[in-house]
Structures are given as C-alpha cells and as structure tokens.
Design a protein around this motif. Structure first.
Motif, PDB file in Angstrom:
ATOM      1  N   ALA A  23      22.780   6.919  -4.081  1.00 25.22           N
ATOM      2  CA  ALA A  23      23.118   7.623  -5.319  1.00 25.22           C
ATOM      3  C   ALA A  23      23.471   9.089  -5.096  1.00 25.22           C
ATOM      4  O   ALA A  23      23.773   9.792  -6.030  1.00 25.22           O
ATOM      5  CB  ALA A  23      21.949   7.528  -6.298  1.00 25.22           C
ATOM      6  N   MET A  24      23.406   9.561  -3.855  1.00 24.89           N
ATOM      7  CA  MET A  24      23.549  10.994  -3.652  1.00 24.89           C
ATOM      8  C   MET A  24      24.998  11.459  -3.524  1.00 24.89           C
ATOM      9  O   MET A  24      25.302  12.620  -3.761  1.00 24.89           O
ATOM     10  CB  MET A  24      22.756  11.423  -2.434  1.00 24.89           C
ATOM     11  CG  MET A  24      21.278  11.185  -2.643  1.00 24.89           C
ATOM     12  SD  MET A  24      20.315  12.081  -1.468  1.00 24.89           S
ATOM     13  CE  MET A  24      18.677  11.577  -1.900  1.00 24.89           C
ATOM     14  N   GLY A  25      25.883  10.594  -3.126  1.00 22.45           N
ATOM     15  CA  GLY A  25      27.290  10.970  -3.050  1.00 22.45           C
ATOM     16  C   GLY A  25      27.548  11.854  -1.851  1.00 22.45           C
ATOM     17  O   GLY A  25      26.818  12.793  -1.606  1.00 22.45           O
ATOM     18  N   VAL A  34      11.897  12.864   5.322  1.00 25.55           N
ATOM     19  CA  VAL A  34      11.000  12.078   6.167  1.00 25.55           C
ATOM     20  C   VAL A  34       9.891  11.536   5.272  1.00 25.55           C
ATOM     21  O   VAL A  34       9.325  12.281   4.462  1.00 25.55           O
ATOM     22  CB  VAL A  34      10.371  12.919   7.303  1.00 25.55           C
ATOM     23  CG1 VAL A  34       9.238  12.150   7.980  1.00 25.55           C
ATOM     24  CG2 VAL A  34      11.405  13.307   8.345  1.00 25.55           C
ATOM     25  N   GLY A  35       9.607  10.266   5.417  1.00 27.12           N
ATOM     26  CA  GLY A  35       8.545   9.649   4.622  1.00 27.12           C
ATOM     27  C   GLY A  35       7.198   9.890   5.285  1.00 27.12           C
ATOM     28  O   GLY A  35       6.732   9.077   6.083  1.00 27.12           O
ATOM     29  N   VAL A  36       6.565  11.000   4.948  1.00 27.89           N
ATOM     30  CA  VAL A  36       5.346  11.423   5.647  1.00 27.89           C
ATOM     31  C   VAL A  36       4.191  10.445   5.406  1.00 27.89           C
ATOM     32  O   VAL A  36       3.561   9.967   6.354  1.00 27.89           O
ATOM     33  CB  VAL A  36       4.967  12.869   5.223  1.00 27.89           C
ATOM     34  CG1 VAL A  36       3.615  13.260   5.806  1.00 27.89           C
ATOM     35  CG2 VAL A  36       6.041  13.843   5.690  1.00 27.89           C
ATOM     36  N   GLY A  91       0.832  -1.203   0.000  1.00 31.29           N
ATOM     37  CA  GLY A  91       0.000   0.000   0.000  1.00 31.29           C
ATOM     38  C   GLY A  91       0.863   1.249   0.000  1.00 31.29           C
ATOM     39  O   GLY A  91       1.749   1.400  -0.831  1.00 31.29           O
ATOM     40  N   ILE A  92       0.615   2.125   0.971  1.00 29.19           N
ATOM     41  CA  ILE A  92       1.333   3.404   0.995  1.00 29.19           C
ATOM     42  C   ILE A  92       2.728   3.273   1.612  1.00 29.19           C
ATOM     43  O   ILE A  92       3.450   4.244   1.691  1.00 29.19           O
ATOM     44  CB  ILE A  92       0.527   4.482   1.745  1.00 29.19           C
ATOM     45  CG1 ILE A  92       0.163   3.993   3.149  1.00 29.19           C
ATOM     46  CG2 ILE A  92      -0.727   4.829   0.952  1.00 29.19           C
ATOM     47  CD1 ILE A  92      -0.437   5.081   4.005  1.00 29.19           C
ATOM     48  N   LEU A  93       3.092   2.069   2.017  1.00 27.65           N
ATOM     49  CA  LEU A  93       4.427   1.892   2.593  1.00 27.65           C
ATOM     50  C   LEU A  93       5.511   2.144   1.544  1.00 27.65           C
ATOM     51  O   LEU A  93       6.522   2.765   1.817  1.00 27.65           O
ATOM     52  CB  LEU A  93       4.542   0.466   3.133  1.00 27.65           C
ATOM     53  CG  LEU A  93       5.430   0.196   4.325  1.00 27.65           C
ATOM     54  CD1 LEU A  93       5.238   1.185   5.446  1.00 27.65           C
ATOM     55  CD2 LEU A  93       5.170  -1.213   4.841  1.00 27.65           C
TER      56      LEU A  93
HETATM   57  P1  ATP Z   1      14.014   3.226   0.540  1.00 27.62           P
HETATM   58  O1  ATP Z   1      15.342   2.682   0.899  1.00 27.62           O
HETATM   59  O2  ATP Z   1      12.920   2.799   1.457  1.00 27.62           O
HETATM   60  O3  ATP Z   1      13.672   3.061  -0.915  1.00 27.62           O
HETATM   61  P2  ATP Z   1      15.233   5.741   0.044  1.00 27.62           P
HETATM   62  O4  ATP Z   1      16.543   5.559   0.671  1.00 27.62           O
HETATM   63  O5  ATP Z   1      15.089   5.633  -1.403  1.00 27.62           O
HETATM   64  O6  ATP Z   1      14.137   4.796   0.740  1.00 27.62           O
HETATM   65  P3  ATP Z   1      15.231   8.588   0.503  1.00 27.62           P
HETATM   66  O7  ATP Z   1      15.608   8.943  -0.862  1.00 27.62           O
HETATM   67  O8  ATP Z   1      16.209   8.756   1.599  1.00 27.62           O
HETATM   68  O9  ATP Z   1      14.602   7.136   0.519  1.00 27.62           O
HETATM   69  O10 ATP Z   1      13.861   9.359   0.845  1.00 27.62           O
HETATM   70  C1  ATP Z   1      13.566   9.920   2.117  1.00 27.62           C
HETATM   71  C2  ATP Z   1      12.404   9.213   2.779  1.00 27.62           C
HETATM   72  O11 ATP Z   1      11.289   9.085   1.915  1.00 27.62           O
HETATM   73  C3  ATP Z   1      12.733   7.781   3.166  1.00 27.62           C
HETATM   74  O12 ATP Z   1      13.385   7.763   4.411  1.00 27.62           O
HETATM   75  C4  ATP Z   1      11.375   7.135   3.212  1.00 27.62           C
HETATM   76  O13 ATP Z   1      10.793   7.314   4.487  1.00 27.62           O
HETATM   77  C5  ATP Z   1      10.570   7.904   2.201  1.00 27.62           C
HETATM   78  N1  ATP Z   1      10.385   7.116   0.976  1.00 27.62           N
HETATM   79  C6  ATP Z   1      11.312   6.806   0.052  1.00 27.62           C
HETATM   80  N2  ATP Z   1      10.800   6.076  -0.940  1.00 27.62           N
HETATM   81  C7  ATP Z   1       9.475   5.922  -0.648  1.00 27.62           C
HETATM   82  C8  ATP Z   1       8.379   5.273  -1.303  1.00 27.62           C
HETATM   83  N3  ATP Z   1       8.548   4.644  -2.462  1.00 27.62           N
HETATM   84  N4  ATP Z   1       7.157   5.317  -0.717  1.00 27.62           N
HETATM   85  C9  ATP Z   1       6.984   5.964   0.448  1.00 27.62           C
HETATM   86  N5  ATP Z   1       7.973   6.592   1.109  1.00 27.62           N
HETATM   87  C10 ATP Z   1       9.206   6.581   0.578  1.00 27.62           C
END
Ligand code: ATP
Ligand code: MG
Length: 576
Positions: free
Chosen positions: A199-201, A453-455, A146-148
C-alpha cells in the motif's frame, strides 16, 4: 529464581500452534491479554531489550538518529495521504471526548515527513535518517502465533531523507547492509527477496524473510543462481514469439458440457485424436477492478488452463486498484459473457480490457471459449486471431517453473517477514509539500526511504528457528541471561559456593540467573532447558569433590571443571 516473577507451565497453551508460541508462553516469557495483544514478563522483556539493543547499535552505526513519536495520532495527516481510508479495517481508529478522530499508528511515514518539514529548511541539512523503536497497532484480520503476528507489536521504523535519487539509493544500501548485520548478529537464517511494494507506493523494495515453515509468506528461489523473490514479484519468463506461417486456421468445435478445463481437455482429446494438455487451453477469468476513486470496470484475464489464478499475484499486479470476482448480477448485465465458454473475441468486441499471461506470446495457439454455450475454438493464435491489451502476472507460480534469470528452476519455501527496505520516493514529501531551499536558491523536494524491522516478531522468529523439543535455545547475543546457575545440592557449602560464583560472575559483567529455589534438581534442569539460557552451570553432587558442571544448551554437551578454575572457564565460554 526464588524471587523472579516467573511461572513456567507444563502444558502448551490451547490456542498455540507454532513452537515459538508454545514455548514462549510455557517458559513464562509472554502472556496473552487479548487476541494479538501480549504482555512481556521479565524473561521476555529482557530478550526483547536485547533485540532492540542490536537493532539500535546497527542503526546508530549508519548514522540514523533515534527519536520517538506518539502512537496516538491525529487523523488529518493520514487523510492527506488517503491512508485513513486505504488502510481499511486494519486501522485502529478512535475518538477523543470532543469527537476528534484519532488513530493508533500502524507505521509513521506521514509523521516523519511532517517532522522533517517542521525542523529542516535547507539543502545543507540533508541527508538525514531518523528512526524509532516503538509500538505499532494494526487490527490484523488473523492475529497469529502469539507475538509473531500481533495487533500491538514493536517495530523499528526508520526513514531516510535525501535530495537526490543517488542519495536515496545509498541510504537504502546502508539500511540493507545494516539489516544484514542485525540478522547475522541475531543468528537468524534469512533470505532477501524482491518484493512488491504494497500500500505504500513506490519503486525498489526488498523484504528480509526468516526461513521457517511456520511462516505465512511463500517465496521462491533458484538454487543455481540464488535468485529469490516473493511470489508476488516473480516475473514469468516469456517464451520467444512463434512465426504465424503454417499455423492452421482457427476452427470452432462443439464441445458440449465442457465448462471446466478437465472436461474440455477430455473432449478436445477426442476431437483431435491425441492427448491434449491443460496447458494448451486458454481460460478466461472475469473480474471487476476499481481504481481509487473510480468506477468498477470489467477485466478479462487469460491464463493457461492448467494454472490457477493466484489472488495475491493478481492483487499485487493491479494495485492500487481493488479487485472482486463477478457476481451473478454482473453476468446478467453483460449477456455476452457466456459462463464457462468465455473467449477473447467477445471480450475484445465488447470493449472489455483483456490481459493475458506472459506465456501467451504472439504465435501461440490456444483452445479457448467460443462465447457460446457448448462451443470452443481450436487453434486460436495470439497476435493473429486476437490481440490482447497487454500482459498480467496473475497465474500461480509453481515449483519447477523457470527462474526469471534463466538460471534454473524455481523452488518454493516459506518465510516470516522480519524486515523491509523500501525506496518510497516522493509520495509523502509530495503529499505534504516538503520543500527545502536548494543549492541554487530554488526549492527542492526530498525523496524518502522507509525501513522496518519487526523487533517483537524477531523474538518469536529466533525462538522458532532455534528451539528443540526441550525448550528455547537463545543465541548469546539475545539470551535473557549470560549464565543459568543451578544449585542442585542441598549442602550449605554448595549453596554458598554457588552464590559466591554468581557474585563473581556478576562482578565480571555476566548476568546470572541463579536457581536457588527449594525444588528438585529434575525440576530445575527441566526449567533450565525450557528457559534456554545458552550456558547452564550446575553446582551439584560434584561440588564436594571440587567440580562444577558446564552444560552447553546449544550442543547439549556437558563437561566438569574444577571449582578453582570455574570462573575463568565460564567467562571464556560466555565470551566465546
Ligand atoms: P506482513 O506481510 O507480515 O503483514 P508487512 O508487510 O505488513 O508485514 P511492514 O509494514 O513492512 O510489514 O512492517 C515492517 C515490519 O514489521 C515487517 O517486516 C514485520 O517484521 C513487522 N510486522 C508487520 N506486521 C506485524 C505484526 N502484525 N506483528 C508483528 N510484527 C509485524
Ligand atoms: Mg512489508
């Protein structure tokens, strides 16, 4: 509730595996539109807004300023940083009517760097931190739960701009502290792990992982010291080197039909007349590696035979280079690679870069391939008989491995990434030549941090950590309503009393979900459990005796209170 745009469902959605997904759909919080794309219905939107509020308050609390950038972005800036290409299939790309390339923002480092460049030009303007709470787009390979893990999701992303490394460190610290407050207020159980940067470096980076078996991230921790890290970030505790004196010479033995470690261990045990362990063998894995913009190159990796290569650790170690396994054509093109019997010698003699596990320290003695079919060399000593080009963290991390801080053993657990703090450095300000006038009249280049933050994910994470078998169970801070008032009595007097109580609560600033539907008490109670408002007030049979019932959705406890004192009791319960 007779007017609320809500239909609760009795059955779990067919595509749902994790509890939060099932419950959020069944309780009418979200609805699926496409894989990884969801609508928010009234209850869900209220919880989402609550999470946003907490995040916003804590961001404002550290002096971050909210702005909002578009999700629809031009290609150019992402071309400048090469992320148009690096993001690969995860990027949603589109074209306008004139054929111009656009993307839907997966994260906004480029745009924030450019925004600051556009407005600020003096050292006096810094430091500054900007943030937004906005939809992000990533064409995830496996949208899930879902939204996870959505393909459209809401992220709070902030970016700090400082002129000095110390400034960056303190902006980073402020964010880290703010995140701790956010997750504490949301009632989320989490750990902070040191992370690799992806990927951010850049350099310092930590992730906040919500503890959950439904998570996709594996992390390890040491219960003795509190050390916690992403598996990718675990540094192997290397043993002390061993002096060479007295170590026997290496000997080549015939070991027919031993292309696997199990078969080799069996034959080696016969040859040596003792039980040989897999950990005494050194297996050499060949991959090919390509630096961005470069050519494919062979890489040999030597790890103790009792361990597997962990692809994520290998990829993280080699980043930003790409890695692939060798195909038959690669073996054919390099006849010195004898499949199943590859040894350090052929690799080093043929100029193949050879990296070994950190446990392969000088003086360790190995059984390894002799570069001929059916032959292995025994007693090959690192530092004496072969000298690798360096070490690599590619082997799997196992429960029971020593913690890098030496405090005890590592144990693994699963988590869901809810936040990420990251000292980016000057990668983006370099890319866009963001320079401002320094104190001494010379230009200075700001250094950046980025923090996510993953809102929307947090809504699922809270549901995941807090539910029970009856339904959702929101902490008061994020609950869609303060009180769920159930009318479970058909008398007009009871109904009027309940409506009066709801109005009084409303006046006192408590949001009330009033179940005024023409449904049986049983249906109403079930829905109240499913929906998960923390305090359920029942105006039921007790009304005629002057009582209402207060049910705590968290503890499951219920008690009767007098109608006369109900308002005060409820307000006390809601305000904690
Ligand atoms: P993940 O490893 O879970 O794919 P990420 O390392 O790609 O996450 P970041 O780019 O650091 O994620 O994004 C910041 C935050 O956004 C993450 O800590 C996560 O809580 C949230 N997030 C990332 N991808 C998703 C997604 N596809 N759906 C919902 N939340 C996400
Ligand atoms: Mg991350």
């Amino acid at each position: 509730m007779s007017h609320l745009f809500l239909r609760t469902l009795r059955d779990d959605p067919a595509d749902a595996e994790v509890a939060s997904h099932k419950l959020l759909v069944r309780a009418g919080y979200v609805r699926r539109i496409a894989p990884g794309v969801y609508s928010w219905l009234p209850l869900g939107l209220k919880v989402l807004r609550q999470v946003e509020r907490v995040v916003r308050e804590e961001m404002n609390g550290i002096g971050a300023q909210e702005i909002s950038l578009p999700a629809l972005l031009p290609r150019d800036p992402y071309e400048t940083t090469n992320r148009w290409t690096e993001y690969g299939d995860s990027l949603f790309r589109l074209q306008d009517r004139k054929g111009g390339d656009y993307l839907l923002g997966p994260t906004h480092e480029e745009m924030f760097a450019l925004t600051v460049k556009g407005e600020y030009n003096s050292y006096k303007d810094f430091p500054v931190t900007l943030y937004q709470i906005q939809a992000k787009y990533r064409d995830e390979e496996r949208p899930r739960a879902g939204i996870l893990r959505g393909r459209e999701f809401i992220m709070k992303d902030s970016y700090s701009f400082d002129l000095t490394d110390e400034g960056l460190a303190s902006s980073y610290r402020a964010h880290r502290d703010a995140y701790e407050r956010i997750f504490a207020r949301l009632g989320v159980k989490y750990v902070i792990v040191s992370a690799t940067s992806g990927a951010m470096g850049g350099s310092a980076s930590e992730e906040f992982l919500a503890e959950s078996d439904a998570g996709e991230d594996t992390y390890v921790r040491c219960l003795e010291s509190g050390y916690a890290a992403n598996v990718e970030a675990v540094e192997t505790l290397a043993p002390e080197p061993i002096p060479f004196d007295g170590l026997p010479d290496a000997v080549v033995h015939d070991t027919p039909d031993t292309p696997t470690i199990e078969s080799l261990v069996a034959v080696a045990s016969e040859i040596l007349g003792r039980e040989v362990a897999g950990a005494e063998t050194l297996k050499n894995i060949l991959v090919k590696v390509r630096q961005p913009g470069g050519e494919w190159e062979l890489l040999g990796i030597g790890i103790p035979g009792d361990r597997e290569v962990d692809d994520k650790r290998l990829e993280a170690s080699l980043e930003p280079a790409e890695v692939e396994l060798l195909g038959d054509a690669d073996f054919a093109a390099n006849p010195f690679l004898v499949k199943g019997y590859i040894g350090p010698k052929a690799l080093l003699d043929n100029g193949v870069r050879y990296l070994v596990d950190p446990r392969v320290v000088d003086g360790t003695s190995w059984i390894t391939g002799a570069d001929e079919t059916g032959k292995h060399v025994f007693g090959l000593v690192a530092g004496r008989d072969f000298t690798p080009d360096g070490t690599i963290e590619a082997a799997e991390v196992r429960d029971g491995d020593p913690s890098p801080d030496g405090a005890g053993a590592l144990v693994s657990a699963r988590g869901i990434e809810i936040g990420h703090v990251f000292q980016l450095g000057r990668k983006y300000t370099d890319a866009f030549a963001v320079d401002v006038l320094g104190e001494n009249g010379k230009p200075v280049r700001p250094t950046m941090g980025s923090y996510g933050v993953g809102v929307s994910r947090l809504v699922a994470v809270i549901a995941e950590q807090q539910h029970d078998d009856k339904g959702l169970r929101w902490p008061a801070e994020v609950a869609p309503f303060g009180v769920h008032l159930v009318i479970a009595n058909k008398d007009d007097a009871a109904r009027e009393g309940a409506e009066g109580l709801a109005a009084d609560l409303d006046k006192a600033g408590v949001e009330v979900l009033l179940d005024d539907r023409k449904a049986s008490p049983g249906v109403k109670f079930k829905d109240s459990e499913l929906i998960g408002v923390p305090l359920v007030v029942v105006v039921g049979r007790g009304w005629s005796e002057g009582n209402v019932e207060l049910r705590d959705r968290f503890t499951g406890e219920s008690r009767e209170v007098a109608v006369a004192s109900a308002l005060d009791e409820i307000l006390a319960a809601v305000r904690g």
